[in-house]
Design an enzyme around this catalytic site. Structure first.
Site, PDB file in Angstrom:
ATOM      1  N   GLY A  54     -12.286 -85.959 -31.135  1.00  0.00           N
ATOM      2  CA  GLY A  54     -11.781 -86.346 -32.311  1.00  0.00           C
ATOM      3  C   GLY A  54     -12.173 -88.071 -32.383  1.00  0.00           C
ATOM      4  O   GLY A  54     -11.596 -88.912 -32.005  1.00  0.00           O
ATOM      5  N   THR A  73     -14.214 -89.091 -35.931  1.00  0.00           N
ATOM      6  CA  THR A  73     -14.175 -89.273 -37.507  1.00  0.00           C
ATOM      7  C   THR A  73     -12.886 -89.159 -37.949  1.00  0.00           C
ATOM      8  O   THR A  73     -11.962 -88.342 -37.819  1.00  0.00           O
ATOM      9  CB  THR A  73     -15.178 -88.248 -38.004  1.00  0.00           C
ATOM     10  OG1 THR A  73     -16.283 -87.991 -37.345  1.00  0.00           O
ATOM     11  CG2 THR A  73     -15.457 -88.582 -39.500  1.00  0.00           C
ATOM     12  N   GLU A 104     -26.679 -86.919 -26.942  1.00  0.00           N
ATOM     13  CA  GLU A 104     -26.170 -86.050 -27.994  1.00  0.00           C
ATOM     14  C   GLU A 104     -27.222 -86.076 -29.143  1.00  0.00           C
ATOM     15  O   GLU A 104     -27.276 -84.736 -29.537  1.00  0.00           O
ATOM     16  CB  GLU A 104     -24.923 -87.142 -28.426  1.00  0.00           C
ATOM     17  CG  GLU A 104     -24.339 -86.344 -29.987  1.00  0.00           C
ATOM     18  CD  GLU A 104     -23.395 -85.256 -29.638  1.00  0.00           C
ATOM     19  OE1 GLU A 104     -22.371 -85.351 -28.765  1.00  0.00           O
ATOM     20  OE2 GLU A 104     -23.278 -84.310 -30.385  1.00  0.00           O
TER      21      GLU A 104
END
Ligand code: FAD
Length: 392
Positions: free
Chosen positions: A129, A131, A250
């Protein structure tokens, strides 16, 4: 079609690729099309990946992982992206593979021992969580507040796009603990937490979206969500820096996934071009069909090499920000071109669900936007590699 698998260039890497390929082959296009149509989470696939021990590929051995590098994780994710599950398959397991890197690096030994084994064996699922609707890519402007109250933090605010929240029992949560006006820099005062996703204080609403229907994305509304103070990872106020730590791997994993997806689309297109006969010859005999496909092959190969280069830099402890970003940029474009071309090569049938390339195309659109947009990558490279003024 001649294969290009630069990433799997040692016996161990080839072994990983072959094992993941065999696992993914158990879940064919029919399985994934059904999941997509039904908006059903691919539990069977996620369980198979967990049961065979792959979720811990890049996790420390002491917590049940294999302790391998980002390069090996990239090979695995490229192969999953290359499977019939494409982006949905990647997204179903992605967070367990690398999403908890901040805990590995900054968590206390108690936190790591308590939290990592269940992520590695798949008995726990985390969502991410970060954005928020009013902040967008400017993460420093997030408004969700976590306020310390004795032994707890109380969270109020909203997140958007949180993927897999329908299934997750845990959330990696970025929230503001010090008001921005009291901070020296906007990125200060943000803290990172790992908490039980207590549905009595978090409303989760699924977002209707273009594709990747098998893996949900959601709006989350936190209403006096209470979590123990020990959910804080590392030091209060340093959460944004912890997230930055995991951005390069990532990007690399995401690039590898997209190269795999693009390659699958290209293989479908090539197979169709080799069998479809119009005007008395295979359509693949026309240069207007074969040249764009050859361009896709070249672009995907280049993106794969860039991804491998960035992964090897990361694993050897060298700076790789520009390379990881460039890999994501090149892969997203190459993957998008390949999916677009796959649809067009199939003509009208490219628009029919039975041929699956429209599903890959819909999923590939998301990769242009998330987890970082191509514009922000170009901003980063312009500033950090070309020495141009910061533009955002
Ligand atoms: C399928 C999907 C899954 C997702 N999963 C998650 C998840 O699990 N967890 C999570 O936290 N988030 C998730 N996201 C959110 C994703 O990371 C964001 O959508 C992404 O970071 C972009 O933010 P935004 O949508 O608010 O775009 P905005 O910030 O509103 O940007 C809109 C457009 O403007 C451009 N832009 C903005 N500012 C500039 C500038 N200064 N210069 C140039 N261009 C600019 C951007 O590049 C973009 O094209 C997901 C998104 C999608 C689509």
């Amino acid at each position: 079609m001649k294969i290009f698998e630069a990433l799997a260039n040692t016996p161990e890497r080839r072994e990983i690729r072959d094992a993941i390929r065999a696992l993914c082959d158990r879940f064919d296009d029919t399985y994934w099309a059904k999941k997509d149509r039904g908006h059903e989470f691919p539990h069977e696939f996620a369980k198979a990946v967990a049961d065979d021990g792959w979720l811990g590929i890049a996790m420390p051995v002491e917590f049940g992982g294999s302790g391998l590098g980002v390069t090996e994780a990239a090979i695995m994710m490229q192969e999953i992206g290359h499977s019939a599950g494409a982006f949905a398959a990647c997204s179903a397991v992605h967070i367990n593979i690398f999403g908890l890197h901040a805990i590995v690096k900054h968590g206390s030994s108690r936190q790591r021992a308590a939290w990592l084994p269940s992520i590695v064996d798949g008995s726990s699922r985390a969502c991410f969580g970060v954005t928020e609707p009013d902040a967008g890519l400017d993460t420093s402007k997030i408004k969700t507040r976590a306020v310390r109250d004795g032994d707890h933090y109380i969270v109020n605010g909203q997140k958007v796009w949180t993927s897999t929240a329908q299934q997750a029992d845990k959330i990696v949560l970025l929230a503001r603990t010090t008001p921005i006006e009291e901070c020296r820099r906007p990125i200060d005062g943000l803290s990172l937490f790992y908490a039980d996703l207590d549905r009595s204080a978090v409303e989760i609403r699924e977002i209707e979206k273009m594709g990747r229907h098998a893996v949900n994305s959601n709006q989350l509304f936190f209403d006096n969500f209470k979590m123990p103070a020990d959910c804080l990872i590392g030091e209060e106020g340093k959460g944004f820096r912890y997230i930055l730590d995991s951005l390069n791997p990532e990007r690399i994993l995401n690039a590898a996934e997209v190269v795999g997806m693009g390659r699958r689309a290209l293989e479908k297109a090539t197979a169709y071009a080799n069998e479809r006969v119009v005007f008395g010859r295979k359509i693949g005999q026309n240069q207007s069909i074969q040249h764009p496909l050859a361009e896709c092959w070249s672009e995907l190969y280049a993106a794969e090499l860039m991804t491998l280069h960035a992964a090897e830099l990361y694993d050897s402890g060298k700076p790789c920000g520009a390379q990881a970003n460039a890999a994501k940029y090149l892969a997203a474009d190459a993957g998008f071109h390949a999916c677009d071309r796959a649809v067009r090569t199939h003509g009208g049938m490219g628009y029919a669900a039975d041929y699956h390339v429209e599903r890959y195309f819909r999923e590939m659109v998301a990769v242009q936007l998330a987890p970082v947009s191509r514009e922000m990558i170009l901003c980063f490279i312009a500033e950090n590699e070309l020495g141009l003024p910061k533009s955002y």
